[in-house]
Write a protein that holds these residues in place. Structure first.
Motif, PDB file in Angstrom:
ATOM      1  N   GLU A 145       0.837  -1.205   0.000  1.00  0.00           N
ATOM      2  CA  GLU A 145       0.000   0.000   0.000  1.00  0.00           C
ATOM      3  C   GLU A 145       0.872   1.255   0.000  1.00  0.00           C
ATOM      4  O   GLU A 145       0.537   2.254  -0.655  1.00  0.00           O
ATOM      5  N   ASN A 146       1.991   1.216   0.724  1.00  0.00           N
ATOM      6  CA  ASN A 146       2.897   2.369   0.753  1.00  0.00           C
ATOM      7  C   ASN A 146       3.574   2.576  -0.604  1.00  0.00           C
ATOM      8  O   ASN A 146       3.799   3.716  -1.025  1.00  0.00           O
ATOM      9  N   VAL A 147       3.909   1.486  -1.252  1.00  0.00           N
ATOM     10  CA  VAL A 147       4.513   1.580  -2.592  1.00  0.00           C
ATOM     11  C   VAL A 147       3.527   2.249  -3.549  1.00  0.00           C
ATOM     12  O   VAL A 147       3.891   3.160  -4.302  1.00  0.00           O
ATOM     13  N   GLU A 148       2.289   1.800  -3.510  1.00  0.00           N
ATOM     14  CA  GLU A 148       1.274   2.384  -4.401  1.00  0.00           C
ATOM     15  C   GLU A 148       1.050   3.861  -4.090  1.00  0.00           C
ATOM     16  O   GLU A 148       0.914   4.677  -5.005  1.00  0.00           O
ATOM     17  N   ASP A 149       1.002   4.196  -2.796  1.00  0.00           N
ATOM     18  CA  ASP A 149       0.805   5.596  -2.407  1.00  0.00           C
ATOM     19  C   ASP A 149       1.958   6.467  -2.903  1.00  0.00           C
ATOM     20  O   ASP A 149       1.739   7.588  -3.387  1.00  0.00           O
ATOM     21  N   PHE A 150       3.178   5.956  -2.776  1.00  0.00           N
ATOM     22  CA  PHE A 150       4.338   6.739  -3.217  1.00  0.00           C
ATOM     23  C   PHE A 150       4.306   6.950  -4.732  1.00  0.00           C
ATOM     24  O   PHE A 150       4.527   8.057  -5.222  1.00  0.00           O
TER      25      PHE A 150
ATOM     26  N   THR B 145       1.732   6.886  -6.676  1.00  0.00           N
ATOM     27  CA  THR B 145       0.614   7.789  -6.985  1.00  0.00           C
ATOM     28  C   THR B 145       1.006   9.238  -6.738  1.00  0.00           C
ATOM     29  O   THR B 145       0.606  10.140  -7.484  1.00  0.00           O
ATOM     30  N   SER B 146       1.813   9.474  -5.685  1.00  0.00           N
ATOM     31  CA  SER B 146       2.267  10.841  -5.394  1.00  0.00           C
ATOM     32  C   SER B 146       3.148  11.384  -6.518  1.00  0.00           C
ATOM     33  O   SER B 146       3.294  12.596  -6.669  1.00  0.00           O
ATOM     34  N   LYS B 147       3.734  10.469  -7.304  1.00  0.00           N
ATOM     35  CA  LYS B 147       4.547  10.865  -8.447  1.00  0.00           C
ATOM     36  C   LYS B 147       3.733  10.845  -9.746  1.00  0.00           C
ATOM     37  O   LYS B 147       4.303  10.899 -10.841  1.00  0.00           O
ATOM     38  N   LYS B 148       2.428  10.739  -9.578  1.00  0.00           N
ATOM     39  CA  LYS B 148       1.509  10.685 -10.720  1.00  0.00           C
ATOM     40  C   LYS B 148       1.781   9.461 -11.611  1.00  0.00           C
ATOM     41  O   LYS B 148       1.627   9.507 -12.834  1.00  0.00           O
ATOM     42  N   ILE B 149       2.204   8.388 -10.971  1.00  0.00           N
ATOM     43  CA  ILE B 149       2.376   7.102 -11.644  1.00  0.00           C
ATOM     44  C   ILE B 149       1.312   6.166 -11.084  1.00  0.00           C
ATOM     45  O   ILE B 149       1.332   5.836  -9.902  1.00  0.00           O
ATOM     46  N   SER B 150       0.364   5.775 -11.918  1.00  0.00           N
ATOM     47  CA  SER B 150      -0.713   4.897 -11.462  1.00  0.00           C
ATOM     48  C   SER B 150      -0.267   3.435 -11.573  1.00  0.00           C
ATOM     49  O   SER B 150      -0.074   2.940 -12.685  1.00  0.00           O
TER      50      SER B 150
ATOM     51  N   GLN C  93       9.860  -3.099 -16.118  1.00  0.00           N
ATOM     52  CA  GLN C  93      10.185  -2.345 -17.336  1.00  0.00           C
ATOM     53  C   GLN C  93       9.224  -1.170 -17.511  1.00  0.00           C
ATOM     54  O   GLN C  93       9.633  -0.044 -17.791  1.00  0.00           O
ATOM     55  N   SER C  94       7.942  -1.446 -17.333  1.00  0.00           N
ATOM     56  CA  SER C  94       6.930  -0.405 -17.471  1.00  0.00           C
ATOM     57  C   SER C  94       7.134   0.694 -16.426  1.00  0.00           C
ATOM     58  O   SER C  94       7.034   1.883 -16.723  1.00  0.00           O
ATOM     59  N   LEU C  95       7.451   0.288 -15.202  1.00  0.00           N
ATOM     60  CA  LEU C  95       7.663   1.262 -14.130  1.00  0.00           C
ATOM     61  C   LEU C  95       8.900   2.109 -14.392  1.00  0.00           C
ATOM     62  O   LEU C  95       8.871   3.332 -14.191  1.00  0.00           O
ATOM     63  N   SER C  96       9.987   1.485 -14.845  1.00  0.00           N
ATOM     64  CA  SER C  96      11.207   2.254 -15.098  1.00  0.00           C
ATOM     65  C   SER C  96      10.978   3.299 -16.185  1.00  0.00           C
ATOM     66  O   SER C  96      11.539   4.407 -16.125  1.00  0.00           O
ATOM     67  N   GLU C  97      10.141   2.989 -17.170  1.00  0.00           N
ATOM     68  CA  GLU C  97       9.811   3.958 -18.216  1.00  0.00           C
ATOM     69  C   GLU C  97       9.040   5.141 -17.660  1.00  0.00           C
ATOM     70  O   GLU C  97       9.295   6.295 -18.027  1.00  0.00           O
ATOM     71  N   ARG C  98       8.107   4.862 -16.742  1.00  0.00           N
ATOM     72  CA  ARG C  98       7.326   5.941 -16.134  1.00  0.00           C
ATOM     73  C   ARG C  98       8.178   6.784 -15.192  1.00  0.00           C
ATOM     74  O   ARG C  98       8.015   8.004 -15.110  1.00  0.00           O
ATOM     75  N   ILE C  99       9.103   6.152 -14.485  1.00  0.00           N
ATOM     76  CA  ILE C  99      10.000   6.893 -13.595  1.00  0.00           C
ATOM     77  C   ILE C  99      10.909   7.812 -14.411  1.00  0.00           C
ATOM     78  O   ILE C  99      11.170   8.958 -14.022  1.00  0.00           O
ATOM     79  N   GLU C 100      11.375   7.309 -15.547  1.00  0.00           N
ATOM     80  CA  GLU C 100      12.222   8.141 -16.413  1.00  0.00           C
ATOM     81  C   GLU C 100      11.479   9.415 -16.824  1.00  0.00           C
ATOM     82  O   GLU C 100      12.039  10.519 -16.792  1.00  0.00           O
ATOM     83  N   LYS C 101      10.222   9.266 -17.191  1.00  0.00           N
ATOM     84  CA  LYS C 101       9.426  10.439 -17.575  1.00  0.00           C
ATOM     85  C   LYS C 101       9.260  11.394 -16.400  1.00  0.00           C
ATOM     86  O   LYS C 101       9.327  12.617 -16.549  1.00  0.00           O
ATOM     87  N   ASP C 102       9.027  10.834 -15.214  1.00  0.00           N
ATOM     88  CA  ASP C 102       8.841  11.672 -14.032  1.00  0.00           C
ATOM     89  C   ASP C 102      10.103  12.464 -13.704  1.00  0.00           C
ATOM     90  O   ASP C 102      10.023  13.644 -13.337  1.00  0.00           O
TER      91      ASP C 102
END
Length: 237
Positions: free
Chosen positions: A114-119, A121-126, A190-199
């Protein structure tokens, strides 16, 4: 000029690191070991059952017992594949998040999903929009059920595709499930790393506007001017 080059190189190295992170995921070595063990155990079961059929006039009690315990061992190994598979995913997920947001995240936070998801989400990564989210959800729920429940068919696992309408599971059910989800962790990472790169590295006009609004509301004119000069000094030519 040297300072500008240092910042540019650091930025590019970190960005490239995110782009290729998923290609450097270590293999799940337990899969190789457990798959070989399962083949060996299944071979023993087949041999014993064949011997029992031949000796049908004089049923071999000890052979039946051996088959029983081999089935239990196969079930245990299959459970371990699921536990290790999720642990393997968790290890790489935590490393990715800590490496990307080292100053913003506490490792203790990452022990609860739940904390991972909240974090994120705070970065606008769903999280739900990342690849294979549903498969990872099922893997996480089954992992938790195996670790904490007497009966792994609980409210969160009974509707898993491979378990539907079943009151009891055998090791083949677990292996069938794992076969479906085993590649999900790499695709999710892989999908998450792509979204983090954009952030971390992509700034459109709206985002720049929001950042500037926050700065202006907290800094006086002189401080804003100092910040502008610092940015100008550090940016690439």
């Amino acid at each position: 000029m040297i300072e500008q080059e240092i910042f540019r190189e650091k930025r590019e190295q970190r960005r490239i690191g995110l782009q290729i992170f998923f290609t450097n995921l270590q293999n799940n070595h337990y899969d190789f070991v457990s798959n070989n063990l399962i083949k060996e155990l299944e071979k023993k079961v087949v041999e014993l059952k064949s011997q029992i059929e031949i000796d049908i006039k004089v049923p071999g009690y000890m052979k039946h017992m051996k088959v029983y315990f081999l089935d239990k061992e196969l079930y245990a190994v299959s459970e371990m594949k699921i536990l290790y598979g999720y642990k393997h995913f968790e290890t790489h997920l935590k490393w990715l998040l800590k490496a990307s947001y080292s100053s913003e995240i506490n490792e203790r936070q990452l022990f609860r999903w739940e904390n991972v998801e909240d974090f994120l989400t705070s970065k606008k990564i769903s999280p739900k929009e990342l690849s294979n989210y549903l498969e990872l959800r099922d893997l996480r729920n089954l992992n938790n059920a195996i670790k904490h429940s007497m009966n792994i068919l609980d409210n969160k696992t009974k509707n898993i595709k491979e378990f539907q309408n079943k009151k009891n599971l055998n090791y083949r059910d677990l292996l069938s499930f794992y076969s479906r989800v085993e590649d999900s962790s790499m695709k999710f990472i892989q999908s998450l790393s792509e979204r983090i790169e954009k952030d971390l590295y992509e700034f459109d006009n709206e985002r720049i506007e929001n950042i500037s609004d926050k700065i202006v509301t907290r800094m006086d004119t002189k401080t804003v001017d100092k910040l502008i000069k610092k940015l100008e000094a550090k940016k690439n030519n």
